[in-house]
Enzyme design. Structure first.
Site, PDB file in Angstrom:
ATOM      1  N   LYS A 230     -31.084  -8.376 -24.969  1.00 32.83           N
ATOM      2  CA  LYS A 230     -30.867  -9.148 -26.195  1.00 32.83           C
ATOM      3  C   LYS A 230     -29.628 -10.019 -26.054  1.00 32.83           C
ATOM      4  O   LYS A 230     -28.527  -9.517 -25.852  1.00 32.83           O
ATOM      5  CB  LYS A 230     -30.712  -8.200 -27.380  1.00 32.83           C
ATOM      6  N   ASP A 235     -23.932 -13.463 -34.382  1.00 34.00           N
ATOM      7  CA  ASP A 235     -24.877 -13.124 -35.448  1.00 34.00           C
ATOM      8  C   ASP A 235     -24.185 -13.198 -36.800  1.00 34.00           C
ATOM      9  O   ASP A 235     -23.433 -12.302 -37.185  1.00 34.00           O
ATOM     10  CB  ASP A 235     -25.445 -11.722 -35.217  1.00 34.00           C
ATOM     11  N   LYS A 242     -23.958 -11.700 -43.298  1.00 29.80           N
ATOM     12  CA  LYS A 242     -23.108 -10.525 -43.227  1.00 29.80           C
ATOM     13  C   LYS A 242     -21.819 -10.780 -44.015  1.00 29.80           C
ATOM     14  O   LYS A 242     -21.375 -11.923 -44.137  1.00 29.80           O
ATOM     15  CB  LYS A 242     -22.727 -10.224 -41.771  1.00 29.80           C
ATOM     16  N   ASP A 253     -22.820  -9.253 -29.844  1.00 27.89           N
ATOM     17  CA  ASP A 253     -24.242  -9.030 -30.105  1.00 27.89           C
ATOM     18  C   ASP A 253     -25.119  -9.478 -28.941  1.00 27.89           C
ATOM     19  O   ASP A 253     -26.326  -9.327 -28.986  1.00 27.89           O
ATOM     20  CB  ASP A 253     -24.666  -9.725 -31.401  1.00 27.89           C
ATOM     21  N   ASP A 312     -31.153 -10.640 -40.844  1.00 27.76           N
ATOM     22  CA  ASP A 312     -30.119  -9.969 -40.058  1.00 27.76           C
ATOM     23  C   ASP A 312     -30.716  -8.945 -39.104  1.00 27.76           C
ATOM     24  O   ASP A 312     -29.978  -8.263 -38.395  1.00 27.76           O
ATOM     25  CB  ASP A 312     -29.101  -9.303 -40.984  1.00 27.76           C
ATOM     26  N   GLU A 314     -32.553  -9.841 -36.527  1.00 26.22           N
ATOM     27  CA  GLU A 314     -33.064 -10.908 -35.662  1.00 26.22           C
ATOM     28  C   GLU A 314     -33.231 -10.468 -34.213  1.00 26.22           C
ATOM     29  O   GLU A 314     -34.046 -11.023 -33.478  1.00 26.22           O
ATOM     30  CB  GLU A 314     -32.125 -12.124 -35.732  1.00 26.22           C
ATOM     31  N   ARG A 316     -34.492  -7.777 -32.852  1.00 19.81           N
ATOM     32  CA  ARG A 316     -35.824  -7.251 -32.530  1.00 19.81           C
ATOM     33  C   ARG A 316     -36.863  -8.360 -32.480  1.00 19.81           C
ATOM     34  O   ARG A 316     -37.884  -8.222 -31.799  1.00 19.81           O
ATOM     35  CB  ARG A 316     -36.208  -6.172 -33.539  1.00 19.81           C
TER      36      ARG A 316
END
Length: 464
Positions: A230, A235, A242, A253, A312, A314, A316
């Protein structure tokens, strides 16, 4: 930092000896010291508790030898990287581990190198670190390869997002491809929108274009291993934004991509007999007028339709398209790395990544590899009944469960939907960050599970 700054001096180089001691060895060893050294050790209160250091003087006042406490190595709480404490405890100079005693020289050397890492891109190092001479009874080159790959991955995680976007992740992959003679293809622009619609949707709002990186290495007829990482370089949470506190560490991230790149570097450097594929979807989850929205329905590469319950979640989504690509060739082993859920951290803390697999034999091999590599993990269940929590009334599935329970499990179940043909699949849900400095684990970015996967693949597909 340039990873070649992590180095070992050649075996045989003159150096100050370090004697690592367990508590049971201390009385006999102490009795063999010179009267002056015995008195000095007593005056300084040295005992071989874990991490204790004593600098024994020579008669002329120079440093004669270092004593280092291992602690009780039979205790469950023993830290096998404890020798890393020496890096911050010793004055500048050349040192070598004595082979006597209960120390594992390979582990001690790795601990030293991992603890010697410094992220120096924006701030000069405050002091020169001590140097270590390689022991002639370890595979120094192999240990250096691992430590340097870890350092390169840590550098990626530690680099702030203004200097690390999808293009820089691509650059890192291209450097690896050139170094090891691997093939690499990168999909972006309109082709990305057609072929990997979830990756495109998540990254569309950023001025830094999303892309999918696909690297292959090794003989085509060798066992196929695919690593997926990933690569969310920052993010915001998207339109489900967030809070400020939740964004402070979001440069990490892309820790899954860094772990995958580090593992790939170790594998290729070791010359393992496998055909490696590395897939990294990399995006910035930003906010603009073209950001994807809660309630949108997007058709994934696999053909499944996904209702966006939360922007949020995202990571996956981009992994879903990458896993669907990996699944087309049904690799012998599929591994994905992701800083995916806070639920995994709540359950296991920052030091212990969760992993998920349906294969019990593979699970055991992973646990053993984690122990061997000092890169521990903990298995959580793929509890099939929880899959219903991802049901959607208007699409094939939702990207979140919408409830407070089993967040790490439902995320893993979501990912499993996109690699149905691949039977040996493991998903690592990692934190990618050391909240505080420990031996071998400096505060900052960490490529958790990379060393584990390398150790696992060395067992499954050893070099010829």
């Amino acid at each position: 930092m340039p990873t070649d700054r992590l180095d070992l001096l050649p075996a045989g180089t003159a150096a100050i000896p370090i004697r690592c001691l367990e508590p049971a060895e201390w009385p006999a060893f102490q009795a063999g010291l010179s009267p002056i050294q015995r008195a000095y050790a007593g005056a300084t209160g040295f005992s071989p508790k874990a991490g204790r250091v004593c600098l024994l003087p020579a008669p002329d006042g120079t440093l004669d030898r270092v004593l280092f406490g291992l602690g009780d190595t039979a205790a469950a709480a023993h830290d096998r990287l404890v020798a890393g404490r020496l890096v911050g405890s010793l004055p500048e100079g050349r040192y070598r581990f004595e082979p006597e005693g209960g120390v594992d020289l390979g582990e001690a050397t790795l601990a030293w190198l991992l603890s010697s890492y410094r992220f120096g891109r924006y701030k000069a190092a405050s002091a020169q670190l001590p140097s270590l001479v390689a022991s002639d009874c370890i595979n120094a080159d192999a240990i250096l390869r691992v430590a340097r790959a870890v350092a390169a991955g840590r550098d990626l995680v530690n680099t702030p997002s203004n200097d690390l976007g999808p293009a820089e992740i691509e650059d890192a992959a291209r450097i690896l491809a050139e170094r090891f003679g691997a093939a690499i293809a990168v999909t972006g622009g309109d082709e990305l929108a057609r072929e990997f619609p979830l990756v495109h949707a998540v990254g569309a709002a950023s001025p830094r274009a999303p892309r999918l990186i696909d690297l292959t290495w090794g003989a085509p007829d060798s066992p196929r291993v695919t690593l997926v990482g990933k690569g969310v370089v920052f993010d915001t949470g998207g339109l489900d934004i967030k809070p400020s506190s939740g964004m402070l560490l979001m440069k990490k991230d892309m820790g899954g991509a860094a772990a995958a790149l580090a593992a790939a570097e170790m594998v290729m450097g070791s010359g393992l007999k496998l055909r490696l594929r590395l897939i990294v979807p990399t995006v910035e989850n930003a906010i603009a007028g073209n950001a994807f929205r809660p309630g949108d329905v997007i058709r994934a590469r696999s053909g499944l339709t996904i209702e966006i319950g939360n922007t949020d979640a995202e990571g996956r989504l981009i992994l879903a398209d990458a896993l669907a690509l990996a699944d087309t060739e049904q690799p012998d082993l599929l591994v994905d790395f992701a800083t995916l859920t806070g639920a995994a951290r709540t359950a296991l803390g920052p030091d212990l990544p969760a992993f998920f697999t349906e294969d019990d034999a593979l699970s055991l091999a992973i646990e053993q590899a984690g122990m061997s590599a000092i890169d521990p993990v903990w298995r959580l269940p793929l509890h099939a009944p929880y899959a219903s929590l991802l049901d959607s009334k208007i699409a094939d599935l939702n990207n979140v469960s919408g409830g407070p329970f089993a967040g790490a499990i439902t995320a893993a179940l979501f990912l499993r939907r996109f690699a149905p043909k691949t039977k040996r699949h493991v998903h690592f849900d990692l934190y990618g960050w050391n909240p505080s400095t420990k031996p071998g684990r400096p505060e900052g970015g960490e490529v958790q599970t990379a060393r584990l996967v390398h150790a696992l693949l060395k067992t499954l597909y050893p070099a010829g």
